[in-house]
Design a protein around this motif. Structure first.
Motif, PDB file in Angstrom:
ATOM      1  N   PRO A 100       3.881  64.718  54.969  1.00  0.00           N
ATOM      2  CA  PRO A 100       5.139  65.320  55.405  1.00  0.00           C
ATOM      3  C   PRO A 100       4.944  66.158  56.667  1.00  0.00           C
ATOM      4  O   PRO A 100       3.970  66.911  56.792  1.00  0.00           O
ATOM      5  N   THR A 118      10.847  61.805  48.113  1.00  0.00           N
ATOM      6  CA  THR A 118       9.938  62.711  47.407  1.00  0.00           C
ATOM      7  C   THR A 118      10.377  63.003  45.985  1.00  0.00           C
ATOM      8  O   THR A 118       9.568  62.992  45.052  1.00  0.00           O
ATOM      9  N   ARG A 119      11.702  63.251  45.803  1.00  0.00           N
ATOM     10  CA  ARG A 119      12.145  63.657  44.470  1.00  0.00           C
ATOM     11  C   ARG A 119      13.640  63.436  44.328  1.00  0.00           C
ATOM     12  O   ARG A 119      14.408  63.674  45.268  1.00  0.00           O
ATOM     13  N   ASP A 163      11.359  63.495  52.708  1.00  0.00           N
ATOM     14  CA  ASP A 163      10.485  64.184  53.665  1.00  0.00           C
ATOM     15  C   ASP A 163      10.162  63.258  54.829  1.00  0.00           C
ATOM     16  O   ASP A 163       9.701  62.126  54.623  1.00  0.00           O
ATOM     17  N   ARG A 217       9.743  59.594  53.474  1.00  0.00           N
ATOM     18  CA  ARG A 217       9.237  59.481  52.098  1.00  0.00           C
ATOM     19  C   ARG A 217      10.253  60.049  51.108  1.00  0.00           C
ATOM     20  O   ARG A 217      10.652  61.217  51.211  1.00  0.00           O
ATOM     21  N   ARG A 233      13.050  67.901  56.335  1.00  0.00           N
ATOM     22  CA  ARG A 233      13.513  67.301  55.082  1.00  0.00           C
ATOM     23  C   ARG A 233      15.011  67.033  55.180  1.00  0.00           C
ATOM     24  O   ARG A 233      15.756  67.829  55.753  1.00  0.00           O
TER      25      ARG A 233
END
Length: 545
Positions: free
Chosen positions: A252, A228-229, A243, A226, A256
């Motif tokens: 999650p 995430t940011r 994640d 995923r 990471r």
């Protein structure tokens, strides 16, 4: 399990670089030239173009990697594995059910293969209202043609199934023109289960075509990962935080990876893409991010026929009519495209109104049931501004999409149009899919009932499989999140290559619009990053097995 050769398994055996959440370990950092978030129509096309241009490409996909051996034509397996929120993603008020893919290949793996070029009235609107002067049919033609060659998009030469034939017969009696839908298939077995993944490798999705080409060229694919940011510093993205998901593939799992790239391409779809930018607190000086998100809101009309319809068998959508689009000004009362969707038990049961004994009786008539859908063309009228992507408290996205009186007026007109066609085709009973509707045995009764039905959210059933907008392109930053070439107006090393760049809805099934427009954008990006002309997409799709 499919007995057809599994091209994905063969590629993995040849050494494709695919890293899944279930691996024993995950790197703390990955460096590349281009990181692409999402592997659907925009991400798949972009991955092939950039990888074949010699760039080091990493594709990040939240969903799993599945292939023909996993596609067993069972809804109970397919929806949880291959769709966002098990094919039950809903708008904020629960009034619209939104179907989106969540797997390698995205929605191209599970869609119904319908392929339309961007309609000229839509392009004209974009030129007039968003300054997209180079978005003409002539300018886009070579890109559509390239995508059509690559993905085997062409006329469907097989006779339509009964579900589609009823649309043609009823419309013909009313003098309404009906045309064939082009499909992206090779060696299709005409099974009718496209929405559950193609078990015969006939559908020329990103899973079978552009992503394998990118992997063969050295690209890397991260699955159940995923985005995430984005870490943003000034006018550039410094890194992407990814994640790895747990065994359920939903949350999650603790590991990471930080992906660092020269350039980033966001192709996560028109809900997840804006959500990633919102989580990243991306610059949004004009309040455009996530706004004007469009759905082609869809209403449904079911009908019972004396003969078997078997709407689950045969090509799912092979005929359509734009009569109710072409007879409306684009900015007048909302117009709608009519198509005949496939009918499968779970999807049928969860869409159909009613409960208890009434619902059970309708399900007994499943094999004799016909369905029509009306896709409303939103985005061209002040009372059809679409919706807005928001973040829940946990950072997950939700689409707030109000059903305005303008849209609900279109829903009422569409239910009547579909009932007229179904009765002309010989329907015994027509069931407008509305919580307070009953079955009507003649057009007069249906017309009176539809006129009286309260058109309210959660009463009229609304669904959608087309999500567009939220990162619109425009000739200036006051009207768009991205430039006409897909590059973000405020972030110099970010491009957006998916349906979220459309300033309005398309007014047609959007996959080919995404293929052609992102092919042009990806080619320009490759030229910018390498200083060399970009390669064309490979010729022809994946071999039919």
């Amino acid at each position: 399990m499919s007995s057809f050769p599994d091209s994905i398994a063969a590629g993995l055996a040849r050494g494709w670089k695919v890293l899944d959440a279930g691996a024993a370990s995950h790197p703390a950092r990955i460096e590349c030239d281009v990181a692409i978030v999402g592997s659907g129509a925009g991400g798949g096309i972009t991955a092939e173009v950039l990888a074949r241009a010699g760039l080091r490409v990493v594709v990040i996909e939240e969903g799993p990697l599945k292939s023909s051996r996993d596609f067993e034509m069972r809804e109970a397996d397919a929806y949880p594995q291959l769709y966002q929120e098990s094919a039950a993603r809903k708008t904020k008020d629960k009034a619209i059910n939104v179907m989106q893919g969540r797997c390698v290949g995205g929605s191209t793996t599970v869609n119904w293969t319908s392929s339309f070029r961007t309609p000229e009235p839509t392009l004209a609107w974009w030129r007039a209202h968003y300054g997209l002067t180079d978005f003409t049919a002539e300018a886009l033609l070579p890109w559509f043609e390239q995508a059509e060659r690559r993905l085997s998009i062409g006329p469907w030469g097989v006779a339509p199934n009964e579900n589609n034939s009823l649309l043609r017969r009823g419309a013909a009696r009313l003098g309404i023109p009906v045309a064939g839908i082009r499909r992206n298939v090779r060696g299709c077995f005409d099974l009718g289960y496209c929405g559950m993944g193609c078990p015969t490798n006939a559908k020329q999705s990103m899973l079978l075509t552009t992503l394998p080409a990118a992997l063969e060229a050295g690209a890397m694919l991260l699955t159940r990962a995923r985005a995430t940011r984005f870490a943003i510093v000034g006018d550039r993205i410094e890194a992407l935080e990814v994640d790895w998901l747990d065994a359920s593939g939903l949350r999650p799992g603790g590991a990471r990876t930080r992906v660092q790239a020269q350039h980033y391409v966001l192709a996560a779809g028109a809900i997840n893409g804006p959500a990633l930018l919102l989580r990243s607190q991306a610059p949004d000086p004009h309040g455009l991010l996530g706004a004007r998100t469009f759905l082609h809101p869809v209403v449904v009309s079911a009908a019972s026929f004396a003969q078997r319809v078997d709407g689950y068998a045969g090509a799912p959508q092979s005929l359509y009519t734009d009569h109710f689009l072409e007879t409306q000004p684009i900015d007048g009362p909302i117009g709608y495209k009519l198509e005949a969707p496939p009918i499968h038990p779970v999807l049928f049961a969860t869409t159909l109104q009613g409960f208890g004994a009434v619902h059970a009786e309708r399900m007994k008539d499943f094999a004799h049931t016909h369905a029509l859908i009306a896709l409303m063309r939103d985005g061209f009228h002040p009372q059809a501004p679409g919706g807005r992507v928001e973040l829940r408290s946990d950072g997950s996205p939700v689409l707030d999409y109000p059903l305005t009186d303008y849209l609900l007026d279109g829903a009422r007109r569409a239910l009547l149009s579909m009932a007229e066609i179904q009765f002309e085709a010989g329907a015994r009973i027509v069931y407008p899919v509305h919580e307070l509707a009953e079955g009507y045995r003649d057009l007069a009764a249906a017309r009176a009932a539809i006129a009286a039905l309260p058109m309210q959210p959660l009463l009229v059933r609304v669904v959608s499989a087309h999500v567009m907008g939220g990162c619109p392109m425009a000739a200036d930053a006051q009207r768009g999140v991205v430039r006409p070439d897909g590059v973000h107006w405020q972030l110099a090393n970010l491009s957006v290559h998916d349906g979220s760049i459309f300033p309005t809805s398309i007014g047609a099934n959007p996959q080919l619009s995404i293929y052609g427009i992102t092919a042009r954008m990806a080619s320009g990006l490759a030229r910018t990053l390498t200083g060399r002309p970009a390669p064309e997409l490979a010729q022809g799709g994946a071999p039919a097995q």
